[in-house]
Design a protein around this motif. Structure first.
Motif, PDB file in Angstrom:
ATOM      1  N   ASP A 109      -6.515  -5.498  -4.051  1.00 53.34           N
ATOM      2  CA  ASP A 109      -7.324  -4.506  -3.341  1.00 53.34           C
ATOM      3  C   ASP A 109      -6.442  -3.387  -2.795  1.00 53.34           C
ATOM      4  O   ASP A 109      -6.792  -2.200  -2.878  1.00 53.34           O
ATOM      5  CB  ASP A 109      -8.076  -5.164  -2.183  1.00 53.34           C
ATOM      6  CG  ASP A 109      -9.150  -6.128  -2.638  1.00 53.34           C
ATOM      7  OD1 ASP A 109      -9.740  -5.894  -3.722  1.00 53.34           O
ATOM      8  OD2 ASP A 109      -9.414  -7.112  -1.923  1.00 53.34           O
ATOM      9  N   CYS A 110      -5.297  -3.763  -2.204  1.00 51.34           N
ATOM     10  CA  CYS A 110      -4.377  -2.759  -1.663  1.00 51.34           C
ATOM     11  C   CYS A 110      -3.881  -1.820  -2.755  1.00 51.34           C
ATOM     12  O   CYS A 110      -3.793  -0.595  -2.557  1.00 51.34           O
ATOM     13  CB  CYS A 110      -3.199  -3.439  -0.973  1.00 51.34           C
ATOM     14  SG  CYS A 110      -3.643  -4.368   0.512  1.00 51.34           S
TER      15      CYS A 110
ATOM     16  N   ALA B 123      -3.662   4.107   4.633  1.00 57.92           N
ATOM     17  CA  ALA B 123      -3.626   3.222   3.457  1.00 57.92           C
ATOM     18  C   ALA B 123      -3.073   1.889   3.924  1.00 57.92           C
ATOM     19  O   ALA B 123      -1.858   1.738   4.081  1.00 57.92           O
ATOM     20  CB  ALA B 123      -2.752   3.817   2.359  1.00 57.92           C
TER      21      ALA B 123
ATOM     22  N   ALA C 129      -6.359   4.834  -5.768  1.00 57.44           N
ATOM     23  CA  ALA C 129      -7.518   5.713  -5.610  1.00 57.44           C
ATOM     24  C   ALA C 129      -7.223   6.831  -4.619  1.00 57.44           C
ATOM     25  O   ALA C 129      -7.624   7.991  -4.831  1.00 57.44           O
ATOM     26  CB  ALA C 129      -8.729   4.899  -5.144  1.00 57.44           C
ATOM     27  N   LEU C 130      -6.509   6.519  -3.537  1.00 59.78           N
ATOM     28  CA  LEU C 130      -6.136   7.556  -2.574  1.00 59.78           C
ATOM     29  C   LEU C 130      -5.192   8.571  -3.211  1.00 59.78           C
ATOM     30  O   LEU C 130      -5.332   9.784  -3.004  1.00 59.78           O
ATOM     31  CB  LEU C 130      -5.495   6.920  -1.341  1.00 59.78           C
ATOM     32  CG  LEU C 130      -5.006   7.888  -0.257  1.00 59.78           C
ATOM     33  CD1 LEU C 130      -6.134   8.785   0.232  1.00 59.78           C
ATOM     34  CD2 LEU C 130      -4.378   7.114   0.902  1.00 59.78           C
TER      35      LEU C 130
ATOM     36  N   ARG D 130      -8.529  -2.153   5.902  1.00 55.63           N
ATOM     37  CA  ARG D 130      -9.749  -1.576   5.343  1.00 55.63           C
ATOM     38  C   ARG D 130      -9.760  -1.797   3.839  1.00 55.63           C
ATOM     39  O   ARG D 130      -8.711  -1.835   3.187  1.00 55.63           O
ATOM     40  CB  ARG D 130      -9.812  -0.071   5.622  1.00 55.63           C
ATOM     41  CG  ARG D 130      -8.647   0.697   5.035  1.00 55.63           C
ATOM     42  CD  ARG D 130      -8.817   2.204   5.188  1.00 55.63           C
ATOM     43  NE  ARG D 130     -10.086   2.624   4.629  1.00 55.63           N
ATOM     44  CZ  ARG D 130     -10.808   3.650   5.106  1.00 55.63           C
ATOM     45  NH1 ARG D 130     -10.371   4.337   6.118  1.00 55.63           N
ATOM     46  NH2 ARG D 130     -11.942   3.968   4.533  1.00 55.63           N
ATOM     47  N   GLY D 131     -10.917  -2.019   3.263  1.00 58.02           N
ATOM     48  CA  GLY D 131     -11.055  -2.048   1.811  1.00 58.02           C
ATOM     49  C   GLY D 131     -10.601  -3.304   1.120  1.00 58.02           C
ATOM     50  O   GLY D 131     -10.544  -3.343  -0.108  1.00 58.02           O
TER      51      GLY D 131
ATOM     52  N   SER E 179       0.829  -1.207   0.000  1.00 57.80           N
ATOM     53  CA  SER E 179       0.000   0.000   0.000  1.00 57.80           C
ATOM     54  C   SER E 179       0.861   1.254   0.000  1.00 57.80           C
ATOM     55  O   SER E 179       0.654   2.174  -0.800  1.00 57.80           O
ATOM     56  CB  SER E 179      -0.935  -0.004   1.217  1.00 57.80           C
ATOM     57  OG  SER E 179      -1.847  -1.082   1.167  1.00 57.80           O
TER      58      SER E 179
ATOM     59  N   ASN F  42      -5.384  -1.126  -5.688  1.00 56.54           N
ATOM     60  CA  ASN F  42      -6.487  -0.285  -6.150  1.00 56.54           C
ATOM     61  C   ASN F  42      -6.790   0.826  -5.147  1.00 56.54           C
ATOM     62  O   ASN F  42      -7.016   1.979  -5.524  1.00 56.54           O
ATOM     63  CB  ASN F  42      -7.737  -1.131  -6.380  1.00 56.54           C
ATOM     64  CG  ASN F  42      -7.617  -2.028  -7.584  1.00 56.54           C
ATOM     65  OD1 ASN F  42      -6.845  -1.767  -8.504  1.00 56.54           O
ATOM     66  ND2 ASN F  42      -8.385  -3.106  -7.605  1.00 56.54           N
ATOM     67  N   ASN F  43      -6.815   0.489  -3.858  1.00 56.22           N
ATOM     68  CA  ASN F  43      -7.119   1.487  -2.835  1.00 56.22           C
ATOM     69  C   ASN F  43      -6.037   2.560  -2.754  1.00 56.22           C
ATOM     70  O   ASN F  43      -6.333   3.742  -2.586  1.00 56.22           O
ATOM     71  CB  ASN F  43      -7.281   0.807  -1.478  1.00 56.22           C
ATOM     72  CG  ASN F  43      -8.495  -0.102  -1.420  1.00 56.22           C
ATOM     73  OD1 ASN F  43      -9.452   0.080  -2.190  1.00 56.22           O
ATOM     74  ND2 ASN F  43      -8.478  -1.070  -0.533  1.00 56.22           N
TER      75      ASN F  43
ATOM     76  N   ASN G 243      -4.244  -2.671   4.615  1.00 54.95           N
ATOM     77  CA  ASN G 243      -5.226  -3.716   4.299  1.00 54.95           C
ATOM     78  C   ASN G 243      -6.182  -4.020   5.440  1.00 54.95           C
ATOM     79  O   ASN G 243      -6.936  -4.970   5.351  1.00 54.95           O
ATOM     80  CB  ASN G 243      -4.529  -4.990   3.826  1.00 54.95           C
ATOM     81  CG  ASN G 243      -3.741  -5.685   4.919  1.00 54.95           C
ATOM     82  OD1 ASN G 243      -3.498  -5.133   5.994  1.00 54.95           O
ATOM     83  ND2 ASN G 243      -3.310  -6.909   4.633  1.00 54.95           N
TER      84      ASN G 243
ATOM     85  N   ASP H  31     -12.390   6.352  10.637  1.00 50.71           N
ATOM     86  CA  ASP H  31     -12.425   7.431   9.652  1.00 50.71           C
ATOM     87  C   ASP H  31     -12.766   8.769  10.304  1.00 50.71           C
ATOM     88  O   ASP H  31     -12.185   9.812   9.958  1.00 50.71           O
ATOM     89  CB  ASP H  31     -13.446   7.115   8.555  1.00 50.71           C
ATOM     90  CG  ASP H  31     -12.955   6.043   7.591  1.00 50.71           C
ATOM     91  OD1 ASP H  31     -11.737   5.776   7.571  1.00 50.71           O
ATOM     92  OD2 ASP H  31     -13.794   5.489   6.862  1.00 50.71           O
TER      93      ASP H  31
END
Length: 452
Positions: free
Chosen positions: A431-432, A420, A438-439, A424-425, A12, A434-435, A422, A408
């Motif tokens: 997934d890590c 950021a 996106a951040l 969450r999400g 992440s 993509n998140n 793992n 949050d």
């Protein structure tokens, strides 16, 4: 001073730093350990190629593919053997393939006839009004046998978790969404198929790795970031000035206008305790059971099973301590010397927390004896390598989404700080990635040019 200060160089943190740098920002990434990559690490030993943590990636054509292309790793990608689609589960000491088609489902001895017939009533099962465990959800909608012989081993294989405690909304959101959308898993899947969306709860895509294991991905990220990463620099404390964050380390301080914690929940809690005790407590409530990964090499003639699939999952009702084993040398080429095979087994998790404290010889003996009758093993492994993770995989237990919402709110009350990680999400590497991407887009929506 840096635009962004990131703590934690797992997948992440690395991906976020890479994304921000490509947008022209100045970034400093601090990592406590001697190497970047977190739990992703690949290495060769005695002719075997081992992944210490995650062993494969699911390429669904989203951010992961953009990252691979951006790093110039496209030519290094290797796709899994087509036989990898076959998954094995044991029941009553028998190793059975999970059915992959309606006809195979009708014929499989993995589920009894009453269990199969019960599926016909699934569209008329009532929907839950609140969060529930994965186990409760599956018993209600599909019945006990599908929990015991399909979902339980799946949860053990992905989360090393206990389906009686994991939240169906947080841990298996794709499955829960089918009920939420249509009141039924089957009707929800049909509706999605008609809309041209993924029709099932299991994500589709290419199962991939790289010629030298998935550690190539984190190594390429680290190389691209260069001196923006400082390894062996554990952060001992954080301070906030009027305009920026300061990280205290044994080698001095690092500053950044915006702080991102890409660390496990417990480490984030420790760093944030001086700022918000309640926030720290919510982070500490996220559990991370320990897991041991064992690479076991055998001569091919020592293994009777054809190893023609992804691997073997072992349901908890079987009474074995081993969670399962990947057929690593069948999945990807070059994982074992000629005439040898490599199995990657896992032990520990939420249901067996004492396992990681066993010594190496006891762990190897336990796993080999668990697998011996299932895979037809003879003799002892000719090779072994162990990787211990005291805190392996965050558990999305019941109430996890509410817990994350509280976290949050705690982050939002502090200036210029984000998370950021793992916890969450989604826990998967994809997934890590993509998140994190996106951040990066939210933090710097307009790229200012390629960083030098």
């Amino acid at each position: 001073m840096n635009d962004f200060l990131i703590v934690g160089a797992g997948i992440s943190g690395l991906t976020l730093a890479w994304s921000l740098r490509r947008r022209g920002a100045s970034v400093k990434l601090l990592e406590a350990g001697p190497h970047a990559g977190g739990k992703i690490r690949s290495y060769r030993q005695d002719g075997y190629l081992l992944d210490a943590g995650p062993n494969s990636l699911l390429d669904r054509g989203e951010g992961l593919r953009d990252l691979i292309d951006g790093l110039g790793l496209g030519a290094r990608v290797v796709e899994a053997n087509p036989h990898a689609q076959r998954r094995y589960v044991c029941r009553g000491g028998r190793v059975l393939a999970l059915p992959a088609s309606p006809m195979a489902f009708l014929r499989t001895p993995l589920f009894s006839l009453p269990a199969k017939l019960r599926l016909l009533t699934e569209p008329w099962r009532s929907s839950a009004t609140q969060d529930e465990s994965v186990a409760s959800f599956v018993r209600r909608r599909l019945g006990r046998e599908f929990l015991d012989w399909a979902v339980d081993p799946f949860v053990s294989g992905v989360y090393a978790g206990d389906p009686e405690r994991l939240s169906v909304r947080a841990a298996t959101g794709r499955i829960h969404a089918l009920e939420a959308e249509a009141g039924s898993l089957f009707l929800g899947a049909l509706r999605r198929a008609r809309q041209g969306r993924a029709s099932g709860p299991v994500p589709r895509g290419r199962l991939i790795s790289f010629h030298e294991g998935i550690g190539e991905l984190t190594a390429a990220l680290a190389a691209a970031l260069g001196d923006a990463i400082a390894t062996g620099r554990p952060v001992t404390a954080l301070r906030r000035t009027d305009r920026h964050w300061v990280a205290e380390t044994a080698a001095g301080t690092e500053c950044g206008s915006t702080l991102i914690l890409a660390t496990p929940a417990a480490m984030s809690a420790e760093l944030l305790e001086p700022f918000d005790h309640g926030l720290a407590e919510h982070l500490r409530a996220i559990e991370y059971p320990g897991v041991v990964s064992l690479g076991l090499g055998f001569a091919r003639e020592q293994v009777q099973h054809p190893l023609d699939g992804f691997g073997l999952l072992i349901p908890s009702r079987e009474g074995r301590r081993t969670l399962g084993a990947l057929f690593s040398s069948s999945l990807f080429p070059g994982r074992a010397p000629d005439g040898r095979v490599l199995l990657t087994a896992f032990i520990g998790g939420a249901r067996n927390p004492a396992a990681p404290s066993l010594d190496d010889s006891d762990l190897i003996e336990t796993v080999v004896e668990d697998l011996r009758p299932l895979l037809g093993l003879t003799g002892s492994p000719v090779f072994s390598a162990l990787n211990r993770w005291a805190s392996a995989i965050p558990q999305y237990t019941i109430g996890h989404l509410e817990r994350v919402a509280e976290i949050d709110r705690g982050f939002a009350a502090l200036p210029d700080i984000h998370a950021a990680a793992n916890w969450r999400g989604g826990i998967a590497v994809g997934d890590c990635v993509n998140n994190a991407l996106a951040l990066g887009e939210r933090l710097l929506p307009e790229a200012t040019g390629e960083a030098a």
